[in-house]
Design a protein around this motif. Structure first.
Motif, PDB file in Angstrom:
ATOM      1  N   UNK A 164      -7.838  -5.250  -7.595  1.00  0.00           N
ATOM      2  CA  UNK A 164      -7.117  -4.228  -6.840  1.00  0.00           C
ATOM      3  C   UNK A 164      -6.594  -4.763  -5.505  1.00  0.00           C
ATOM      4  N   UNK A 165      -7.423  -5.434  -4.734  1.00  0.00           N
ATOM      5  CA  UNK A 165      -7.008  -5.937  -3.423  1.00  0.00           C
ATOM      6  C   UNK A 165      -5.884  -6.968  -3.541  1.00  0.00           C
ATOM      7  N   UNK A 166      -6.001  -7.864  -4.513  1.00  0.00           N
ATOM      8  CA  UNK A 166      -4.972  -8.872  -4.723  1.00  0.00           C
ATOM      9  C   UNK A 166      -3.645  -8.208  -5.092  1.00  0.00           C
ATOM     10  N   UNK A 167      -3.717  -7.245  -5.984  1.00  0.00           N
ATOM     11  CA  UNK A 167      -2.510  -6.540  -6.418  1.00  0.00           C
ATOM     12  C   UNK A 167      -1.851  -5.807  -5.253  1.00  0.00           C
ATOM     13  N   UNK A 168      -2.649  -5.116  -4.450  1.00  0.00           N
ATOM     14  CA  UNK A 168      -2.104  -4.397  -3.300  1.00  0.00           C
ATOM     15  C   UNK A 168      -1.437  -5.352  -2.311  1.00  0.00           C
ATOM     16  N   UNK A 169      -2.087  -6.464  -2.029  1.00  0.00           N
ATOM     17  CA  UNK A 169      -1.541  -7.442  -1.087  1.00  0.00           C
ATOM     18  C   UNK A 169      -0.235  -8.042  -1.599  1.00  0.00           C
ATOM     19  N   UNK A 170      -0.208  -8.374  -2.887  1.00  0.00           N
ATOM     20  CA  UNK A 170       1.005  -8.960  -3.461  1.00  0.00           C
ATOM     21  C   UNK A 170       2.143  -7.941  -3.546  1.00  0.00           C
ATOM     22  N   UNK A 171       1.809  -6.686  -3.822  1.00  0.00           N
ATOM     23  CA  UNK A 171       2.834  -5.642  -3.824  1.00  0.00           C
ATOM     24  C   UNK A 171       3.460  -5.499  -2.437  1.00  0.00           C
ATOM     25  N   UNK A 172       2.636  -5.496  -1.404  1.00  0.00           N
ATOM     26  CA  UNK A 172       3.161  -5.412  -0.047  1.00  0.00           C
ATOM     27  C   UNK A 172       4.076  -6.589   0.269  1.00  0.00           C
ATOM     28  N   UNK A 173       3.662  -7.767  -0.129  1.00  0.00           N
ATOM     29  CA  UNK A 173       4.477  -8.959   0.117  1.00  0.00           C
ATOM     30  C   UNK A 173       5.814  -8.856  -0.599  1.00  0.00           C
ATOM     31  N   UNK A 174       5.799  -8.456  -1.865  1.00  0.00           N
ATOM     32  CA  UNK A 174       7.041  -8.337  -2.635  1.00  0.00           C
ATOM     33  C   UNK A 174       7.946  -7.247  -2.056  1.00  0.00           C
ATOM     34  N   UNK A 175       7.377  -6.134  -1.653  1.00  0.00           N
ATOM     35  CA  UNK A 175       8.161  -5.044  -1.057  1.00  0.00           C
ATOM     36  C   UNK A 175       8.807  -5.522   0.241  1.00  0.00           C
ATOM     37  N   UNK A 176       8.031  -6.193   1.071  1.00  0.00           N
ATOM     38  CA  UNK A 176       8.580  -6.677   2.341  1.00  0.00           C
ATOM     39  C   UNK A 176       9.678  -7.719   2.122  1.00  0.00           C
ATOM     40  N   UNK A 177       9.537  -8.543   1.095  1.00  0.00           N
ATOM     41  CA  UNK A 177      10.595  -9.508   0.778  1.00  0.00           C
ATOM     42  C   UNK A 177      11.877  -8.781   0.370  1.00  0.00           C
ATOM     43  N   UNK A 178      11.744  -7.762  -0.462  1.00  0.00           N
ATOM     44  CA  UNK A 178      12.916  -7.001  -0.902  1.00  0.00           C
ATOM     45  C   UNK A 178      13.575  -6.291   0.276  1.00  0.00           C
ATOM     46  N   UNK A 179      12.770  -5.694   1.152  1.00  0.00           N
ATOM     47  CA  UNK A 179      13.329  -4.983   2.302  1.00  0.00           C
ATOM     48  C   UNK A 179      13.974  -5.947   3.290  1.00  0.00           C
TER      49      UNK A 179
END
Length: 101
Positions: free
Chosen positions: A58-73
């Motif tokens: 869960x923690x890894x997934x949340x962290x990677x989702x944040x990273x991917x979202x920030x890259x897209x933004x």
């Protein structure tokens, strides 16, 4: 002068509409997580490869989702800034006559 300001406002609205049609992406883990957004910074899709999802905690997934979202933004911001800068230069050329230039 009013006509030029109205034209500038119309051009800004057209740019906003065009940015809604431009897709940008943020990926992590070689594309295992991919975020799609518009250049107006609206997230339109979240894709996670099933195999990666099964193995991630869960923690890894949340962290990677944040990273991917920030890259897209960040990519959306870059595209939006470029479009607005080009439009501003175009508008300033058209507005120059208002200031005696």
């Amino acid at each position: 002068m009013f006509e030029k300001l109205m034209a500038a406002q119309k051009q800004a609205e057209e740019i906003k509409k065009r940015l809604d049609t431009v897709s940008v992406f943020g990926e992590v883990e070689g594309g295992a997580i991919r975020i799609t957004a518009t250049a107006n910074k609206a997230i339109t899709a979240v894709e996670i490869e099933e195999e990666f999802y099964k193995q991630a905690d869960k923690e890894e997934l949340e962290e990677l989702l944040l990273t991917a979202i920030n890259k897209a933004l960040a990519q959306a911001e870059q595209v939006s800034s470029h479009e607005m800068q080009a439009a501003t230069q175009s508008m300033m050329g058209g507005l120059g006559g208002m200031f005696g230039q």
